[in-house]
Design an enzyme around this catalytic site. Structure first.
Site, mmCIF file in Angstrom:
data_model
loop_
_atom_site.group_PDB
_atom_site.id
_atom_site.type_symbol
_atom_site.label_atom_id
_atom_site.label_comp_id
_atom_site.label_asym_id
_atom_site.label_seq_id
_atom_site.Cartn_x
_atom_site.Cartn_y
_atom_site.Cartn_z
ATOM 1 N N ARG A 17 -63.846 -23.116 39.773
ATOM 2 C CA ARG A 17 -65.192 -22.547 39.962
ATOM 3 C C ARG A 17 -65.136 -21.191 40.653
ATOM 4 O O ARG A 17 -65.982 -20.859 41.490
ATOM 5 C CB ARG A 17 -66.078 -23.515 40.787
ATOM 6 C CG ARG A 17 -66.342 -24.852 40.127
ATOM 7 C CD ARG A 17 -67.184 -24.697 38.874
ATOM 8 N NE ARG A 17 -67.573 -25.968 38.321
ATOM 9 C CZ ARG A 17 -66.867 -26.648 37.409
ATOM 10 N NH1 ARG A 17 -65.726 -26.172 36.946
ATOM 11 N NH2 ARG A 17 -67.318 -27.792 36.938
ATOM 12 N N GLU A 69 -71.993 -25.083 44.887
ATOM 13 C CA GLU A 69 -71.522 -24.333 43.713
ATOM 14 C C GLU A 69 -72.625 -23.360 43.292
ATOM 15 O O GLU A 69 -72.365 -22.251 42.825
ATOM 16 C CB GLU A 69 -71.224 -25.310 42.569
ATOM 17 C CG GLU A 69 -70.857 -24.611 41.278
ATOM 18 C CD GLU A 69 -70.816 -25.548 40.073
ATOM 19 O OE1 GLU A 69 -70.006 -26.489 40.069
ATOM 20 O OE2 GLU A 69 -71.603 -25.321 39.134
ATOM 21 N N SER A 84 -73.995 -29.563 38.865
ATOM 22 C CA SER A 84 -73.425 -29.971 40.159
ATOM 23 C C SER A 84 -73.921 -29.008 41.227
ATOM 24 O O SER A 84 -73.737 -27.792 41.089
ATOM 25 C CB SER A 84 -71.900 -29.906 40.126
ATOM 26 O OG SER A 84 -71.379 -30.747 39.135
#
Ligand code: FAD
Ligand code: EPU
Length: 342
Positions: free
Chosen positions: A159, A325, A229
């Site tokens: 990520r 995130e 998420s």
């Protein structure tokens, strides 16, 4: 007159911007950016808004990337696909599969633009963008100079990429180059995919299985606003992981090749009995605790307060402090998400 950003963020939060410009060429995008700078107002670039949380009204110009176009060239061993940054990612996955170019099937149904895919190195079901990304084309916003960034320079991580660090704010992504190898090898390491037979499976079957898993677990943003998420999966030290395994032998854990052990943030949140937990209009999704949803006309403050509670509860129970995130956007631009929920 202010412009509503509700259709431009997948949380479906009510917020606004001073101005919104849809740019369909790199030149138009840079021009809009320079113009906002000249007027001394904040400016940000947006794809489909599926990884952002607007904390408040944005005090400037939002430039929506609409740069289109898909061009394919072929060598003996691979297809090389040049994709305009504003193309929809899932439609691109479908286009490649429908035209006999497999390789993106594990990344089906990830919302957002193709041009956003390198920023957090999108990943799902055992595949990450870095495995298929050949280059990322950018424009330097200040000067209009173009730049082709090769895979190694992108510094892809979990990520993560250079576009969240040195290149953020300085460059806009205008296109992405993908390389899909002709000797297709299915990746069947994750979830229900393990049950498929590598010798006979087709790319379409992998695609359908991925779509099925996603549709049964993840809420559809058009029905319940969300940004996927909310937190990243934490990577912790081996000693701490071994200790936790003694108390929780069934805890999902994924040893990393470069050291450390990745844990499932959704499992940690679930263990804190937070599924369905609600703060104002924001809630922890019942099917997937890592996803925070806009359950009932949530405000940004509801989502932030919920995220703070989740982080606090997991921290108290496991001494693991989750990091978002999702990118937090304040009235002037991005703000530090961890600080906001600490
Ligand atoms: P946006 O949210 O519009 O932008 C994200 C950030 O990039 C912002 O900071 C923005 O300023 C910046 N940015 C956007 N475009 C440009 C540009 N052209 N140049 C420079 N900066 C730019 N992610 C995964 O990795 N795996 C998943 O499985 C996954 N599943 C998801 C499921 C759901 C239901 C949802 C809602 C999200 C999911 N995500 C997943 C997150 C999201 O899909 C990805 O992060 C996606 O790449 C975001 O694309 P976007 O165009 O919406 O980006
Ligand atoms: N789990 C629970 N309870 C929950 C949620 C998960 O026990 O409420 C357990 C699951 O049973 C499983 C483990 O946690 O053993 C992992 O869950 P899952 O397979 O659903 O994946 P995830 O770690 O929650 C990650 C990515 C997703 C990606 C999927 C599939 C991150 C932060 N998230 O989720 O990406 O789609 O794997 O590869 O890495 C996103 O980034 O927005 C995103 C959706």
């Amino acid at each position: 007159m202010r412009i509503s950003l509700k259709p431009f963020n997948s949380f479906n939060l009510e917020c606004s911007a001073k101005a919104l410009i849809e740019a369909s060429t790199p030149e138009a995008l840079q021009h809009a950016w320079l113009e906002a700078n000249r007027q001394n107002t904040p400016v940000m670039i947006l794809g489909e808004g599926s990884n952002v949380l607007f904390l408040e009204d944005f005090d400037g110009t939002v430039i929506v990337n609409r740069i289109g176009g898909i061009a394919v060239t072929e060598s003996d061993t691979a297809w090389h696909i040049h994709v305009g940054a504003g193309e929809n990612w899932h439609k691109l996955v479908e286009y490649t599969l429908n035209n006999g170019m497999p390789g993106l099937e594990n990344l089906a149904l990830i919302p957002g633009c193709a041009g956003s895919s390198p920023i957090q190195n999108i990943g799902a079901y055992g595949v990450e963008l870095k495995q298929v990304c050949e280059y990322v084309d950018c424009i330097e916003l200040e000067t209009g100079k173009t730049l082709r960034v090769d895979n190694a320079t992108c510094r892809f991580g979990y990520r993560d990429s250079i576009f969240k660090h040195e290149y953020q704010n300085r460059y806009a992504i205008t296109a992405v180059g993908l390389c899909l190898k002709k000797n297709w090898v299915p990746v069947l390491t994750y979830g229900d995919l393990i049950q498929l037979d590598a010798a006979t499976v087709t790319p379409q079957e992998v695609f359908q299985s991925v779509c099925h898993m996603r549709q049964t677990k993840l809420p559809d943003p058009r029905v319940q606003g969300n940004a996927g998420s909310f937190f990243k999966n934490p990577v912790i030290g081996e000693a701490q992981a071994a200790q936790l395994m003694q108390t929780y032998p069934r805890m999902p854990h994924y040893p990393q090749t470069n050291g450390g052990v990745k844990l499932a943030a959704g499992w940690l949140i679930d263990q804190c009995q937070l599924k369905g937990y609600q703060t104002g209009g924001a809630a922890v999704h019942r099917q997937q605790a890592l996803v925070l949803i806009n359950a009932d006309n949530a405000t940004s403050a509801d989502v932030v307060n919920l995220a703070r509670t989740v982080r606090q509860r997991v921290g108290e129970q496991f001494n693991i402090w989750l990091e978002p995130e999702v990118r937090f956007i304040g009235h002037n631009g991005e703000v530090n998400a961890v600080e906001r929920i600490s």
